[in-house]
Design a protein around this motif. Structure first.
Motif, PDB file in Angstrom:
ATOM      1  N   ASP A  89       4.579  53.904  34.251  1.00  0.00           N
ATOM      2  CA  ASP A  89       4.296  54.404  32.289  1.00  0.00           C
ATOM      3  C   ASP A  89       5.221  54.210  31.985  1.00  0.00           C
ATOM      4  N   ASP A  90       6.544  53.819  32.214  1.00  0.00           N
ATOM      5  CA  ASP A  90       7.708  53.976  32.418  1.00  0.00           C
ATOM      6  C   ASP A  90       7.941  51.987  31.855  1.00  0.00           C
ATOM      7  N   THR A  91       7.428  50.812  32.546  1.00  0.00           N
ATOM      8  CA  THR A  91       7.526  50.171  32.953  1.00  0.00           C
ATOM      9  C   THR A  91       7.617  49.005  31.570  1.00  0.00           C
ATOM     10  N   ALA A  92       8.275  48.264  31.554  1.00  0.00           N
ATOM     11  CA  ALA A  92       8.229  48.232  30.009  1.00  0.00           C
ATOM     12  C   ALA A  92       9.798  46.778  30.256  1.00  0.00           C
ATOM     13  N   MET A  93       9.492  45.695  29.341  1.00  0.00           N
ATOM     14  CA  MET A  93      10.721  45.792  28.564  1.00  0.00           C
ATOM     15  C   MET A  93      12.057  46.643  27.360  1.00  0.00           C
ATOM     16  N   TYR A  94      12.956  46.439  27.571  1.00  0.00           N
ATOM     17  CA  TYR A  94      13.380  47.753  26.387  1.00  0.00           C
ATOM     18  C   TYR A  94      14.492  46.933  26.065  1.00  0.00           C
ATOM     19  N   TYR A  95      14.185  47.322  24.892  1.00  0.00           N
ATOM     20  CA  TYR A  95      15.052  46.528  23.046  1.00  0.00           C
ATOM     21  C   TYR A  95      15.621  47.383  22.330  1.00  0.00           C
ATOM     22  N   CYS A  96      17.574  46.774  22.513  1.00  0.00           N
ATOM     23  CA  CYS A  96      17.377  48.056  21.609  1.00  0.00           C
ATOM     24  C   CYS A  96      17.624  47.057  20.462  1.00  0.00           C
ATOM     25  N   ALA A  97      17.717  47.509  18.589  1.00  0.00           N
ATOM     26  CA  ALA A  97      17.657  46.953  17.736  1.00  0.00           C
ATOM     27  C   ALA A  97      18.270  47.853  16.934  1.00  0.00           C
ATOM     28  N   LEU A  98      18.845  47.353  15.651  1.00  0.00           N
ATOM     29  CA  LEU A  98      20.286  48.055  15.100  1.00  0.00           C
ATOM     30  C   LEU A  98      19.565  47.998  13.148  1.00  0.00           C
ATOM     31  N   ARG A  99      19.952  48.709  12.508  1.00  0.00           N
ATOM     32  CA  ARG A  99      19.455  48.988  11.217  1.00  0.00           C
ATOM     33  C   ARG A  99      20.687  49.469  10.797  1.00  0.00           C
ATOM     34  N   LEU A 100      21.448  48.317   9.301  1.00  0.00           N
ATOM     35  CA  LEU A 100      22.214  48.676   8.455  1.00  0.00           C
ATOM     36  C   LEU A 100      22.202  50.018   7.799  1.00  0.00           C
ATOM     37  N   GLY A 101      23.340  50.108   7.228  1.00  0.00           N
ATOM     38  CA  GLY A 101      22.915  51.556   6.645  1.00  0.00           C
ATOM     39  C   GLY A 101      23.902  52.705   6.238  1.00  0.00           C
ATOM     40  N   GLN A 102      23.502  53.165   5.502  1.00  0.00           N
ATOM     41  CA  GLN A 102      23.999  55.054   5.206  1.00  0.00           C
ATOM     42  C   GLN A 102      22.981  55.496   5.281  1.00  0.00           C
ATOM     43  N   TRP A 103      23.893  57.145   5.766  1.00  0.00           N
ATOM     44  CA  TRP A 103      22.005  58.124   6.030  1.00  0.00           C
ATOM     45  C   TRP A 103      21.377  58.123   4.885  1.00  0.00           C
ATOM     46  N   SER A 104      20.186  57.957   4.827  1.00  0.00           N
ATOM     47  CA  SER A 104      18.771  57.700   4.026  1.00  0.00           C
ATOM     48  C   SER A 104      18.877  59.289   3.998  1.00  0.00           C
ATOM     49  N   GLY A 105      18.486  60.263   4.568  1.00  0.00           N
ATOM     50  CA  GLY A 105      17.923  61.876   4.646  1.00  0.00           C
ATOM     51  C   GLY A 105      17.069  61.769   6.418  1.00  0.00           C
ATOM     52  N   GLY A 106      16.426  60.862   6.419  1.00  0.00           N
ATOM     53  CA  GLY A 106      15.574  60.394   7.364  1.00  0.00           C
ATOM     54  C   GLY A 106      15.531  59.582   8.130  1.00  0.00           C
ATOM     55  N   TRP A 107      14.698  59.080   9.442  1.00  0.00           N
ATOM     56  CA  TRP A 107      15.033  58.592  10.522  1.00  0.00           C
ATOM     57  C   TRP A 107      14.098  57.186  10.389  1.00  0.00           C
ATOM     58  N   TYR A 108      14.406  55.975  10.431  1.00  0.00           N
ATOM     59  CA  TYR A 108      14.049  55.276  11.001  1.00  0.00           C
ATOM     60  C   TYR A 108      12.423  54.092  12.157  1.00  0.00           C
ATOM     61  N   TYR A 109      11.272  55.084  12.380  1.00  0.00           N
ATOM     62  CA  TYR A 109      11.162  55.274  13.675  1.00  0.00           C
ATOM     63  C   TYR A 109      10.835  53.655  14.276  1.00  0.00           C
ATOM     64  N   SER A 110      10.374  53.317  13.116  1.00  0.00           N
ATOM     65  CA  SER A 110       9.053  51.594  13.243  1.00  0.00           C
ATOM     66  C   SER A 110      10.004  50.266  13.538  1.00  0.00           C
ATOM     67  N   GLY A 111       9.609  49.576  14.659  1.00  0.00           N
ATOM     68  CA  GLY A 111      10.557  48.112  14.484  1.00  0.00           C
ATOM     69  C   GLY A 111      10.821  47.684  13.407  1.00  0.00           C
ATOM     70  N   ARG A 112       9.637  47.570  12.167  1.00  0.00           N
ATOM     71  CA  ARG A 112       9.792  46.506  11.356  1.00  0.00           C
ATOM     72  C   ARG A 112      10.677  46.961  10.427  1.00  0.00           C
ATOM     73  N   ASP A 113      11.475  48.416  10.392  1.00  0.00           N
ATOM     74  CA  ASP A 113      12.882  49.206   9.536  1.00  0.00           C
ATOM     75  C   ASP A 113      13.683  48.685  10.378  1.00  0.00           C
ATOM     76  N   TYR A 114      14.015  47.750  11.019  1.00  0.00           N
ATOM     77  CA  TYR A 114      15.093  47.157  11.904  1.00  0.00           C
ATOM     78  C   TYR A 114      15.284  46.129  11.777  1.00  0.00           C
ATOM     79  N   ASN A 115      17.193  45.246  11.455  1.00  0.00           N
ATOM     80  CA  ASN A 115      17.055  43.639  11.601  1.00  0.00           C
ATOM     81  C   ASN A 115      17.439  42.507  12.161  1.00  0.00           C
ATOM     82  N   TYR A 116      17.878  43.814  13.588  1.00  0.00           N
ATOM     83  CA  TYR A 116      18.777  42.673  14.507  1.00  0.00           C
ATOM     84  C   TYR A 116      18.432  43.649  15.546  1.00  0.00           C
ATOM     85  N   TRP A 117      18.125  42.876  16.922  1.00  0.00           N
ATOM     86  CA  TRP A 117      17.411  43.318  18.365  1.00  0.00           C
ATOM     87  C   TRP A 117      18.233  41.918  19.475  1.00  0.00           C
TER      88      TRP A 117
END
Length: 127
Positions: A89-117
């Motif tokens: 079930d772990d079979t997949a294409m794995y991507y890393c992603a980055l979102r620039l910015g200071q700590w906002s107090g919480g996490w960004y779990y959705s890929g839609r929140d990331y700018n670079y892939w």
């Protein structure tokens, strides 16, 4: 311009381990959220692990908790995903992603929140 390059994917048997690496370069990326996401054919993209740089705080998705670990190598400027006890079930294409910015107090779990892939690295688990 930030660039991300993943490596370390491959074909393994159930129960084996892999370490994926995401090399970060370009731009100014000192403070950033980073995540590992995966997508299997016909499935939605799923986030599996996140880290906040440079402080190193991490989060792991419940679906892989206890098997996956995310960590950073500041010398090599990489974000790594250690995957143990891999299952089909772990079979997949794995991507890393980055979102620039200071700590906002919480996490960004959705890929839609990331700018670079990155371009992705394939992980296949089969016997």
């Amino acid at each position: 311009q930030v660039q991300l390059v993943e490596s370390g994917g491959g074909s393994v048997q159930p129960g084996e381990s892999l370490i994926l690496s995401c090399a970060v370069s370009g731009g100014t990326h000192t403070w950033a959220y980073m995540g590992w996401f995966r997508q299997a054919p016909g499935m939605e993209r799923e986030g599996v692990a996140w880290i906040y740089r440079p402080l190193g705080g991490t989060m792991i998705a419940d679906s892989v908790k206890g098997r996956f670990t995310i960590f950073q190598d500041n010398y090599k400027d990489t974000i790594n995903l250690k995957m143990t006890n891999l299952q089909p079930d772990d079979t997949a294409m794995y991507y890393c992603a980055l979102r620039l910015g200071q700590w906002s107090g919480g996490w960004y779990y959705s890929g839609r929140d990331y700018n670079y892939w990155g371009q992705g690295t394939q992980v296949t688990v089969s016997s």
